[in-house]
Design a protein around this motif. Structure first.
Motif, mmCIF file in Angstrom:
data_model
loop_
_atom_site.group_PDB
_atom_site.id
_atom_site.type_symbol
_atom_site.label_atom_id
_atom_site.label_comp_id
_atom_site.label_asym_id
_atom_site.label_seq_id
_atom_site.Cartn_x
_atom_site.Cartn_y
_atom_site.Cartn_z
ATOM 1 N N MET A 163 -43.557 14.873 3.557
ATOM 2 C CA MET A 163 -43.011 15.968 3.321
ATOM 3 C C MET A 163 -42.137 15.435 4.173
ATOM 4 S SD MET A 163 -43.752 17.072 0.105
ATOM 5 C CE MET A 163 -42.780 18.506 1.217
ATOM 6 N N VAL A 164 -41.957 15.449 5.810
ATOM 7 C CA VAL A 164 -41.450 15.599 6.644
ATOM 8 C C VAL A 164 -40.004 14.658 6.373
ATOM 9 C CG1 VAL A 164 -40.595 15.746 8.951
ATOM 10 C CG2 VAL A 164 -42.337 17.252 8.339
ATOM 11 N N LEU A 165 -40.689 13.532 6.002
ATOM 12 C CA LEU A 165 -39.466 12.278 5.864
ATOM 13 C C LEU A 165 -38.920 11.873 5.066
ATOM 14 C CD1 LEU A 165 -42.450 9.422 7.282
ATOM 15 C CD2 LEU A 165 -40.077 10.023 7.951
ATOM 16 N N ALA A 166 -39.307 12.603 3.562
ATOM 17 C CA ALA A 166 -39.313 12.505 2.235
ATOM 18 C C ALA A 166 -38.302 13.757 2.263
ATOM 19 C CB ALA A 166 -39.979 12.463 1.724
ATOM 20 N N VAL A 167 -37.769 14.448 2.879
ATOM 21 C CA VAL A 167 -37.622 15.971 1.927
ATOM 22 C C VAL A 167 -36.599 16.537 3.555
ATOM 23 C CG1 VAL A 167 -37.894 18.351 1.555
ATOM 24 C CG2 VAL A 167 -39.764 17.224 1.143
ATOM 25 N N VAL A 168 -37.182 16.762 4.942
ATOM 26 C CA VAL A 168 -37.083 16.868 5.914
ATOM 27 C C VAL A 168 -35.543 15.866 6.046
ATOM 28 C CG1 VAL A 168 -36.545 17.892 7.841
ATOM 29 C CG2 VAL A 168 -38.302 18.802 5.955
ATOM 30 N N LYS A 169 -36.024 15.102 6.457
ATOM 31 C CA LYS A 169 -35.715 14.172 7.031
ATOM 32 C C LYS A 169 -34.592 12.896 5.845
ATOM 33 C CE LYS A 169 -36.479 14.145 11.546
ATOM 34 N NZ LYS A 169 -36.070 14.848 12.514
ATOM 35 N N GLY A 181 -36.036 6.923 3.112
ATOM 36 C CA GLY A 181 -36.666 6.368 1.724
ATOM 37 C C GLY A 181 -37.849 6.218 2.516
ATOM 38 N N ILE A 182 -38.642 4.847 2.043
ATOM 39 C CA ILE A 182 -39.994 4.572 2.770
ATOM 40 C C ILE A 182 -39.866 2.864 3.212
ATOM 41 C CG2 ILE A 182 -40.719 3.277 0.720
ATOM 42 C CD1 ILE A 182 -43.985 3.738 0.479
ATOM 43 N N GLY A 183 -38.339 2.589 3.014
ATOM 44 C CA GLY A 183 -37.656 1.348 2.470
ATOM 45 C C GLY A 183 -36.937 2.226 4.063
ATOM 46 N N GLY A 184 -37.050 2.680 4.841
ATOM 47 C CA GLY A 184 -35.951 3.499 5.840
ATOM 48 C C GLY A 184 -34.749 3.607 5.423
ATOM 49 N N GLU A 185 -34.333 3.504 4.355
ATOM 50 C CA GLU A 185 -33.127 4.044 3.960
ATOM 51 C C GLU A 185 -32.489 5.583 3.636
ATOM 52 O OE1 GLU A 185 -35.437 4.332 -0.184
ATOM 53 O OE2 GLU A 185 -35.420 2.638 1.429
ATOM 54 N N ARG A 186 -31.417 6.147 3.970
ATOM 55 C CA ARG A 186 -31.457 7.210 4.581
ATOM 56 C C ARG A 186 -30.346 8.113 3.474
ATOM 57 N NH1 ARG A 186 -33.342 9.100 9.368
ATOM 58 N NH2 ARG A 186 -33.497 8.070 11.321
ATOM 59 N N TYR A 187 -30.433 9.518 3.082
ATOM 60 C CA TYR A 187 -30.069 9.826 1.894
ATOM 61 C C TYR A 187 -29.760 10.612 2.846
ATOM 62 C CZ TYR A 187 -33.273 7.490 -0.937
ATOM 63 O OH TYR A 187 -34.675 6.197 -1.674
ATOM 64 N N PRO A 188 -28.113 11.544 1.878
ATOM 65 C CA PRO A 188 -27.361 11.887 1.983
ATOM 66 C C PRO A 188 -28.299 13.450 2.450
ATOM 67 C CG PRO A 188 -26.281 10.512 1.039
ATOM 68 C CD PRO A 188 -27.050 9.883 0.893
ATOM 69 N N ARG A 189 -27.729 14.627 3.043
ATOM 70 C CA ARG A 189 -28.119 15.611 2.646
ATOM 71 C C ARG A 189 -28.069 16.228 1.270
ATOM 72 N NH1 ARG A 189 -31.689 17.132 5.810
ATOM 73 N NH2 ARG A 189 -31.079 16.320 8.019
ATOM 74 N N GLY A 190 -29.160 17.199 0.642
ATOM 75 C CA GLY A 190 -28.449 17.372 -0.719
ATOM 76 C C GLY A 190 -29.055 16.656 -2.138
ATOM 77 N N ALA A 191 -28.977 15.013 -1.736
ATOM 78 C CA ALA A 191 -28.889 14.200 -2.631
ATOM 79 C C ALA A 191 -30.128 14.198 -2.944
ATOM 80 C CB ALA A 191 -28.658 13.357 -2.647
ATOM 81 N N THR A 192 -30.856 13.200 -3.738
ATOM 82 C CA THR A 192 -32.353 12.826 -3.907
ATOM 83 C C THR A 192 -32.287 11.779 -3.580
ATOM 84 O OG1 THR A 192 -31.844 13.112 -7.085
ATOM 85 C CG2 THR A 192 -32.472 15.020 -5.786
ATOM 86 N N PRO A 193 -33.318 10.652 -3.817
ATOM 87 C CA PRO A 193 -33.557 9.084 -4.060
ATOM 88 C C PRO A 193 -32.821 8.859 -5.695
ATOM 89 C CG PRO A 193 -35.422 9.929 -2.676
ATOM 90 C CD PRO A 193 -34.840 11.542 -3.854
ATOM 91 N N ALA A 194 -33.167 9.638 -6.500
ATOM 92 C CA ALA A 194 -32.800 9.057 -7.305
ATOM 93 C C ALA A 194 -31.232 9.212 -7.802
ATOM 94 C CB ALA A 194 -33.521 9.889 -8.796
ATOM 95 N N GLN A 195 -30.668 10.076 -7.381
ATOM 96 C CA GLN A 195 -28.971 10.516 -7.165
ATOM 97 C C GLN A 195 -28.478 9.526 -6.221
ATOM 98 O OE1 GLN A 195 -28.900 14.333 -6.225
ATOM 99 N NE2 GLN A 195 -28.421 15.535 -7.970
ATOM 100 N N SER A 196 -28.982 8.819 -5.475
ATOM 101 C CA SER A 196 -28.704 7.970 -4.186
ATOM 102 C C SER A 196 -29.251 6.636 -4.751
ATOM 103 C CB SER A 196 -29.564 8.084 -2.728
ATOM 104 O OG SER A 196 -29.243 9.175 -2.136
ATOM 105 N N ALA A 197 -29.905 6.230 -5.251
ATOM 106 C CA ALA A 197 -30.529 4.691 -5.701
ATOM 107 C C ALA A 197 -29.323 4.095 -7.096
ATOM 108 C CB ALA A 197 -31.568 5.241 -6.634
ATOM 109 N N ALA A 198 -28.698 6.016 -7.880
ATOM 110 C CA ALA A 198 -27.420 5.290 -9.285
ATOM 111 C C ALA A 198 -26.490 4.653 -8.377
ATOM 112 C CB ALA A 198 -27.036 6.666 -9.446
#
Length: 183
Positions: A136-142, A145-162
């Motif tokens: 939860m800390v890694l995926a939601v707070v920080k 992603g599992i591969g080490g990619e960082r998503y912009p605040r507020g963006a979901t992994p699906a949005q970033s992957a697009a």
């Protein structure tokens, strides 16, 4: 991490079964921790006691998913720890489901640690809980992603992957032009 957690869980259960008598609590640390041996046929909080084989098969599926689908994608050390803890906990309780009475896929999990106002648990349960918190800390707070990619605040992994390059393709920069080649 997974092997260490699994060994710690199995060893503590062997010691608990060998040293504790069911129904006879042993208070420690002024009652903050109590050792109390029980055999749990269900899941967390003894739910689902009649469907023990379902829990055993679900645990098998979780381990296969983690090892086959998630571990190959690992690219961040904290995710390695989280998945190691998860695997240790699931495997620890699964060992009981296969190796303890009343028999394979129906074995009762050994629980022996109790805090005030909390259900009895074991080291495997602690590993699963720690893994859940870390995930939860890694995926939601920080937003890692599992591969080490960082998503912009507020963006979901699906949005970033697009907006990321297609999976399975690598961008090669060999000068003034950019080509995309299959990786």
């Amino acid at each position: 991490m997974a092997l260490t957690g699994l060994v710690l869980d199995v060893v503590t259960k062997v010691v608990a079964v060998g040293q504790l008598e069911p129904g006879r609590p042993v208070p420690l640390l002024g009652g903050l921790l109590t050792l109390l041996l029980i055999r749990n046929p269900g899941a967390a909080f003894s739910t689902g006691e009649g469907i023990t084989p379902v829990f055993a098969l679900a645990a098998c599926a979780v381990l296969v998913f983690v090892v086959a689908r998630l571990v190959p994608k690992l690219g961040h050390p904290a995710w390695s720890v989280a998945l190691g803890l998860l695997s240790a906990g699931v495997a620890g309780n699964l060992v009981d489901r296969f190796a303890r009475q009343p028999g394979p896929l129906r074995g009762h999990v050994v629980d022996f640690l109790q805090l005030p106002h909390w259900p009895i648990f074991n080291v495997a349960d602690m590993c699963i809980t720690a893994a859940a918190v870390l995930i939860m800390v890694l995926a939601v707070v920080k937003n890692v992603g599992i591969g080490g990619e960082r998503y912009p605040r507020g963006a979901t992994p699906a949005q970033s992957a697009a907006t990321a390059p297609s999976a399975g393709r690598a961008v090669v920069d060999d000068g003034p032009r950019r080509e995309v080649e299959d990786a």
